[in-house]
Design an enzyme around this catalytic site. Structure first.
Site, short mmCIF file in Angstrom:
data_model
loop_
_atom_site.label_atom_id
_atom_site.label_comp_id
_atom_site.label_asym_id
_atom_site.label_seq_id
_atom_site.Cartn_x
_atom_site.Cartn_y
_atom_site.Cartn_z
N GLN A 10 22.51 -26.00 14.57
CA GLN A 10 22.98 -25.46 15.83
C GLN A 10 23.55 -24.06 15.62
O GLN A 10 24.21 -23.78 14.62
CB GLN A 10 24.05 -26.38 16.42
N SER A 94 22.94 -29.71 9.04
CA SER A 94 23.48 -30.58 10.08
C SER A 94 22.34 -31.23 10.86
O SER A 94 21.59 -32.03 10.30
CB SER A 94 24.44 -29.78 10.98
N LEU A 95 22.16 -30.89 12.15
CA LEU A 95 21.06 -31.51 12.90
C LEU A 95 19.72 -31.24 12.24
O LEU A 95 18.77 -32.03 12.39
CB LEU A 95 21.04 -31.01 14.34
N ARG A 119 23.03 -38.31 19.43
CA ARG A 119 24.00 -37.63 18.55
C ARG A 119 24.74 -36.55 19.32
O ARG A 119 25.97 -36.44 19.25
CB ARG A 119 23.26 -37.03 17.35
N HIS A 203 31.86 -32.34 12.63
CA HIS A 203 32.00 -32.57 11.19
C HIS A 203 33.47 -32.68 10.78
O HIS A 203 33.89 -32.14 9.76
CB HIS A 203 31.29 -31.48 10.38
N GLN A 252 27.42 -37.96 7.67
CA GLN A 252 27.32 -36.53 7.98
C GLN A 252 28.06 -36.16 9.26
O GLN A 252 28.55 -35.03 9.41
CB GLN A 252 25.83 -36.17 8.10
#
Length: 313
Positions: A10, A94-95, A119, A203, A252
């Site tokens: 992102q 991340s994603l 998510r 996170h 994560q």
């Protein structure tokens, strides 16, 4: 020469991303249509026409970025690329870890889109707007940022969310604690400590409700061993077992994205070139700052794909 494919997270989104791929390649158009169908939403219209604030919404940005990455992958595969034959590892920020796993065949495209929608919504809903925050700390070592987070945690949760490398770390947690840590970081000599315009403390431990939502979602989805190992964000280790991959994806949500260490791991394990598959060139820039011996190559336009395919043989 060992190669890894990396997938952006992102912040790499931009209106019109993926449009040139859709215009040039039917297999890319098929990806965007499949994601639209899976989400029962014309996400591609938001991607290509905006408005930007709608694209930036976490629940839209996450599947949209994945769609661009997989569109580029499908074009390359149509051109003859075999991931298993040409690439040693995949990883994503991340994603982007979901994009990497979709590219490697662990999840189907439709399932990946739905997982990222879950998510995004779960991360947004985990903490009421205004109670969490994130800040970028520029110019301090990770140990120093750990120290300021520890000093600020009397105000609430405060932890490193992303260790991006190149002197860039992102902290996340309760708004008052993050603000205090940013102030302490400046006093400790940070070049900059910038509060980020985000809507939730990603996170961090405050994301635990979202982690539980992902545990449920991942338990219900069909999973396959990836064609090549994925280097996990939270452990910086190559994984091939689908159930362990799912467990690390749950961790994560609340854990640190250890991107500096991931790029370091690639360098230590014979990787010489990191291809960044998808929107933007953030990861390519970070790769060069972390390890000057690594080449970072963005692949997101038809011309980029042509050059990458020529180099990959």
């Amino acid at each position: 020469m060992s190669i890894a494919f990396t997938f952006p997270g992102q912040g790499s989104q931009a209106v019109r991303m993926g449009r040139d791929l859709a215009d040039a390649f039917p297999e890319a158009r098929d990806v965007f249509q499949e994601v639209d169908d899976a989400l029962e939403q014309k996400l591609s219209r938001i991607m290509w026409e905006g408005p930007e604030d709608e694209l930036t919404l976490t629940a839209n940005a996450q599947p949209a970025l994945m769609a661009v990455s997989i569109a580029a992958m499908r074009v390359m595969e149509k051109g003859g690329l075999s991931l298993k034959d040409k690439v040693s590892y995949v990883a994503g920020h991340s994603l982007g870890e979901y994009s990497a796993l979709c590219a490697a065949g662990t999840f189907s495209l439709a399932d990946t889109a739905r997982l990222l929608r879950i998510r995004g919504n779960a991360m947004q809903a985990a903490v009421p707007v205004g109670e969490g925050a994130m800040a970028a700390i520029i110019g301090l070592e990770a140990a120093d940022v750990e120290a300021v987070c520890s000093a600020a945690d009397k105000e609430g949760v405060c932890q490193i969310a992303n260790d991006n490398g190149g002197g860039q770390l992102v902290i996340s947690g309760a708004k008052s604690a993050v603000e205090e840590a940013a102030k302490l970081a400046s006093e400790k000599g940070a070049k900059r400590a910038i509060m980020l315009p985000v809507s939730a403390p990603f996170h961090s431990a405050l994301m635990q409700p979202a982690a539980e939502a992902m545990r449920e979602a991942l338990a219900d989805v069909r999973k396959h061993a990836p064609a090549v190992p994925v280097v996990a964000n939270v452990t910086v280790s190559p994984l091939s077992d689908p159930e362990e991959i799912a467990e690390r994806l749950v961790e994560q949500v609340t854990g640190r994205v250890r991107w500096r260490e991931t790029v370091g791991w690639f360098g230590d394990n014979g990787v010489e070139t990191l291809y960044e598959i998808g929107s933007g060139k953030v990861l390519s820039g970070l790769a060069r700052r972390i390890n000057r011996d690594l080449a970072g190559v963005p692949v997101n336009t038809p011309a980029d794909i042509e050059a990458a395919m020529a180099a990959l043989g």
